[in-house]
Design an enzyme around this catalytic site. Structure first.
Site, PDB file in Angstrom:
ATOM      1  N   LYS A 134      52.763  21.469  27.817  1.00  0.00           N
ATOM      2  CA  LYS A 134      54.212  21.632  28.059  1.00  0.00           C
ATOM      3  C   LYS A 134      54.468  22.596  29.201  1.00  0.00           C
ATOM      4  O   LYS A 134      55.382  22.411  29.983  1.00  0.00           O
ATOM      5  CB  LYS A 134      54.912  22.184  26.803  1.00  0.00           C
ATOM      6  CG  LYS A 134      54.907  21.252  25.635  1.00  0.00           C
ATOM      7  CD  LYS A 134      55.531  21.901  24.424  1.00  0.00           C
ATOM      8  CE  LYS A 134      54.717  23.051  23.882  1.00  0.00           C
ATOM      9  NZ  LYS A 134      53.403  22.712  23.324  1.00  0.00           N
ATOM     10  N   GLY A 190      50.945  29.949  24.269  1.00  0.00           N
ATOM     11  CA  GLY A 190      50.225  30.453  25.431  1.00  0.00           C
ATOM     12  C   GLY A 190      50.228  29.443  26.548  1.00  0.00           C
ATOM     13  O   GLY A 190      49.848  28.296  26.352  1.00  0.00           O
ATOM     14  N   GLN A 236      54.549  25.149  20.636  1.00  0.00           N
ATOM     15  CA  GLN A 236      53.799  24.400  19.613  1.00  0.00           C
ATOM     16  C   GLN A 236      54.170  22.909  19.658  1.00  0.00           C
ATOM     17  O   GLN A 236      54.590  22.431  20.703  1.00  0.00           O
ATOM     18  CB  GLN A 236      54.010  24.991  18.205  1.00  0.00           C
ATOM     19  CG  GLN A 236      53.397  26.389  18.035  1.00  0.00           C
ATOM     20  CD  GLN A 236      54.349  27.510  18.406  1.00  0.00           C
ATOM     21  OE1 GLN A 236      55.526  27.474  18.080  1.00  0.00           O
ATOM     22  NE2 GLN A 236      53.844  28.531  19.089  1.00  0.00           N
TER      23      GLN A 236
END
Ligand code: IMP
Length: 426
Positions: A21, A45, A226
């Site tokens: 992403k 991260g 996520q």
């Protein structure tokens, strides 16, 4: 993806996180005015490469690398202030000026050292494979209505009295969980006294800010962390994170109304990975798993843990398309599959001898399913230099067509390498 009718767009992970992403946001941010993180915290991260140095952004949206972009850490994020300033310092050391371009919601909840102690203690019994950043305990406090928010730092006495009670409570819980660790009240007071003067100038009513930006026709990107299968409602519970990672969470976590959002881009890897515990139906057998991990550099950006690797799972992506209302798909890391002669794709599952095309609610059932695979021919040539679909080998195009048909969502982007320019816009 931005056009006259699409000015506020969400980018979400449509598998188990780590779909790339960050790179998509980085590319799309070039055309955005605002980039807003809306949930999660320092458990995310995004590896950033500037010149020949590499570092990881966990909380600051990667849109910060574009000088004209304003970045927002929304109310839905649980903010770890010390880590935020470490990230800011790294950016400043590399000459990236963030002055007047980074805002933090004054409604965001803080992740404090006692949350991390609680995370570590509960991991010893729950064994979810968390990132250890205190995310679960911070959200527990938020929903238990005992969180400490950024705005509380505006009144030092108020923050200190909240801390007395919260640190006491955390220590009682730690004792109950059999942990010998204890949080120190003085350390927490010192931390907040040190960080508040730096944090408060960034604090704002960011929901209002984003609302005004949207009203003024500015382009807003809402950046999820996520992935759908880690969503606390829709994921493989209890092996999930503690927030709504799906697009519905974007409105809540950014502080805007859902009708303001007019596009949802789901990011998927051309295969599947998962870090942490819980089922992964299409996990590849050895030596394919190791090969995918090595070729894809599949190690966690926050924890360095090796990621579990497997084949594209269409059941997962169809489900993610539904629960997110995806309007487009970005397929990343296609190049990682360049050397495979055959590429299995999971079409559906068999569960207790019956066909199963949806994700079951019970994690134990998902752990028992047998994927039904179709094998697609590989292309066995490099794709990293492709900049248009037509540059791709026909087998790679056929592979993408198949993912699109199985997911029911049009492919809008294909990423063929880690560099910014290694992207195909369809
Ligand atoms: P937590 O978010 O640290 O509580 O971890 C809960 C689960 O989410 C664990 O399985 C983590 O490995 C996973 N997780 C959290 N953040 C990320 C991420 O950014 N990428 C992939 N997995 C994540």
């Amino acid at each position: 993806m931005f056009d006259e009718r699409t000015t506020c767009m969400v980018v979400v992970g449509a598998q188990w996180g780590d779909e790339g992403k960050g790179k998509l946001v980085d590319v799309l941010a070039e055309r955005a005015d605002f980039v807003v993180r809306y949930q999660g915290g320092a458990n995310a991260g995004h590896t950033v490469v500037i010149g020949d140095t590499q570092f990881v952004l966990r909380q600051i949206p990667s849109g910060i690398l574009h000088r004209s972009v304003t970045c927002v850490i929304g109310n839905g994020v649980v903010l770890e202030p010390e880590n935020l300033f470490a990230e800011l310092d790294q950016l400043h050391q590399r000459g990236i000026d963030t002055t007047g371009r980074l805002f933090v919601s004054d409604r965001a909840h803080l992740v404090l050292p006692y949350h991390k102690l609680l995370d570590a203690a509960s991991e010893r019994s729950q064994k979810l494979g968390t990132t250890g950043r205190g995310i679960g305990p911070a959200y527990e406090d938020k929903y238990g209505r005992r969180g400490i928010r950024v705005t509380d730092l505006r009144r030092v006495e108020c923050a200190q009295s909240l801390l007395t009670e919260r640190v006491d409570r955390a220590n009682r819980l730690l004792a109950m969980m059999g942990s010998s660790e204890r949080a120190r009240y003085e350390d927490h007071v010192e931390l907040l006294q040190r960080l508040a003067p730096r944090l408060l100038p960034l604090a704002a009513d960011t929901g209002l800010m984003v609302h005004r930006a949207i009203r003024a026709g500015r382009r807003v990107l809402l950046e999820g962390a996520q992935g759908a299968l880690l969503d606390v409602d829709h994921g493989t519970y209890p092996y999930v994170t503690s927030s709504n990672t799906t697009a519905g969470g974007a409105a809540v976590g950014a502080g805007i109304g859902p009708t303001a959002i007019n596009g949802v881009l789901g990011v998927v890897k051309a295969y599947t990975t998962r870090v942490g515990n819980g089922p992964l139906p299409t996990e590849a057998a050895s030596p394919f798993e190791e090969r995918l991990r090595e070729l894809g550099g599949e190690f966690g950006a926050v924890t360095g843990r090796p990621r579990r690797c497997g084949w594209f799972d269409a059941t997962v992506v169809r489900y993610a398309a539904r629960v997110n209302g995806l309007t487009g798909l970005a397929v990343t890391k296609l190049d990682v599959l360049d050397s495979f002669a055959e590429i299995p794709v999971g079409l559906a599952y068999r569960l207790d001898g019956e066909s199963c095309e949806e994700i079951p609610a019970e994690v134990e059932a998902l752990g028992r399913v047998h994927p039904i695979y179709e094998s697609l021919p590989g292309w066995q040539q490099p794709t990293g230099a492709a900049r248009r679909l037509a540059d791709l080998p026909s087998a790679a195009r056929a592979y993408l067509d198949r993912l699109e048909a199985l997911s029911g969502v049009p492919v809008r982007y294909v990423s063929v390498g880690t560099r910014r320019d290694q992207i195909i816009e369809v």
